[in-house]
Design a protein around this motif. Structure first.
Motif, PDB file in Angstrom:
ATOM      1  N   TYR A  34       0.674  38.513   4.280  1.00 37.91           N
ATOM      2  CA  TYR A  34       1.536  39.713   4.309  1.00 37.91           C
ATOM      3  C   TYR A  34       1.224  40.646   3.137  1.00 37.91           C
ATOM      4  O   TYR A  34       1.267  41.869   3.274  1.00 37.91           O
ATOM      5  N   THR A  58       0.757  42.046   9.774  1.00 33.97           N
ATOM      6  CA  THR A  58       1.464  40.759   9.734  1.00 33.97           C
ATOM      7  C   THR A  58       2.862  40.863  10.297  1.00 33.97           C
ATOM      8  O   THR A  58       3.336  39.978  11.031  1.00 33.97           O
ATOM      9  N   ARG A  59       3.526  41.980   9.986  1.00 37.11           N
ATOM     10  CA  ARG A  59       4.874  42.196  10.513  1.00 37.11           C
ATOM     11  C   ARG A  59       4.835  42.290  12.023  1.00 37.11           C
ATOM     12  O   ARG A  59       5.673  41.696  12.719  1.00 37.11           O
TER      13      ARG A  59
END
Length: 385
Positions: free
Chosen positions: A300, A307-308
């Motif tokens: 992240y 990544t989110r």
């Protein structure tokens, strides 16, 4: 030829073959026969003279009869002095009333009346039975029948030391049995203690007989089923039945315990192993989640937006796979379409109640819309992202 045969000869003959008349012969004279026998014996022993030839013929006849009598006595004595001892027997010889020797099997001779002989079978098993009421150690009266088997171990002691050794055996048996039973409780005598009782009686009885030097060897003592006196037999039977019931209940309880205790121990061990497995599983899963989170944090920090988005898609995939209701939303101004897949609804009845999810993506509908040239709708949920 018959003496009264017809033909006139009956007058001239008699039953002893003599003719009637001057030469008549009568029945045999016994005196004459004994006289002739005496003359023959006198001739054998040196008295060859006929009667009337010598005045001393009577004396010589007396000596002959004496010699004959002595000879007959010698034959009788020799016949009684010779004896045979069998393989299973022994003989004790006393000379002038004192012990002389013990004779084994075979042909033997002794000299009565200066010798006396006692011959007995030393291998034959003999038996003596006894039954009587006796007092036990716990002051109960019982009847103990037993049989003593014995044989002669020492013939010299059996003959010389005790006047009536078998009577001594009976008295010693009575003393030994009363001593052993008096030091034993009633339960032991009536139940499993009979073999031990017989062994103790045999040892004590043999010690008594050896002390008396009776020459008797006890081979076996058999104690039969002891019982209470007839007057209280019914009460004793009730006690024995109660004891048997008690033992049976104990056996049943032990059987139940032997079946339940191992099963309970098995269940406890299984629960311990399940708990250990669950603990290992939880710890391992927690450690894995912690490692995964640490790796996600690192990713992240490198690319937050990607990544989110990836985390969001993975979460939606996991949630959508467990629900039977899918809400499809289009562009602004278009009506919402509620898609209800019947096959998933039917399969969901057997599982736990699914949680309601607002907002989903419809792959089939999006594929059809994409193939018809329309723009693919956006999948949203009512919850804020």
């Amino acid at each position: 030829m018959a003496w009264n045969e017809p033909g006139g000869n009956s007058n001239n003959q008699d039953p002893w073959g003599g003719r009637r008349g001057g030469d008549r012969k009568g029945p045999p004279d016994l005196d004459e026969a004994f006289r002739k026998l005496q003359e023959s014996l006198n001739g054998l022993f040196g008295g060859g003279k006929k009667r009337g030839d010598d005045d001393g013929s009577g004396k010589s006849g007396g000596f002959g009869l004496l010699f004959v009598g002595l000879g007959l006595l010698a034959v009788v004595w020799l016949y009684s002095a010779i004896y045979v001892v069998d393989e299973q027997e022994q003989a004790v010889v006393l000379r002038f009333g004192k012990y002389y020797e013990t004779v084994g099997p075979g042909l033997n001779i002794y000299f009565p009346p200066i010798d006396r002989k006692f011959q007995e079978n030393v291998t034959r098993e003999r038996a003596y039975s006894k039954q009587g009421q006796m007092l036990t150690e716990d002051e109960n009266i019982i009847e103990v029948p037993l049989t003593v088997q014995y044989k002669i171990g020492n013939l010299q002691d059996f003959v010389l030391n005790v006047d009536q050794p078998e009577i001594s055996l009976q008295h010693a048996t009575d003393s030994a049995v009363r001593h052993v039973v008096g030091s034993t409780e009633m339960d032991q005598v009536l139940t499993e203690g009979r073999e031990l009782l017989a062994s103790e009686v045999k040892d004590r009885l043999q010690r008594f007989l050896d002390t008396y030097r009776t020459g008797i060897l006890v081979t076996q003592v058999n104690v039969q089923s002891a019982a209470a006196p007839r007057e209280v037999q019914e009460a004793f039977d009730d006690v024995i039945r109660a004891r048997e019931d008690e033992q049976r209940e104990k056996n049943l309880a032990e059987t139940y315990a032997n079946g339940v205790v191992p099963e309970a121990r098995g269940q406890a061990q299984r629960m311990i192993e399940d708990a250990s497995g669950y603990r290992d599983e939880v710890v391992s899963r927690a450690q894995g989640e912690a490692d995964r989170f640490s790796k996600l944090v690192a990713e992240y920090r490198k690319a937050p937006e990607v990544t989110r988005e990836r985390l969001y898609l993975d979460t939606m995939q996991e949630l959508m796979g467990n629900t039977s209701k899918v809400l499809v939303t289009g562009d602004k101004g278009q009506n919402n379409l509620l898609y209800l897949p019947l096959d998933k609804m039917i399969d969901g009845r057997s599982s736990s109640a699914p949680s309601a999810i607002s907002g989903a993506a419809a792959g089939d509908l999006g594929a059809r819309m994409s193939s018809s040239g329309q723009r693919q709708p956006e999948l949203r949920t009512r919850e804020s992202r």
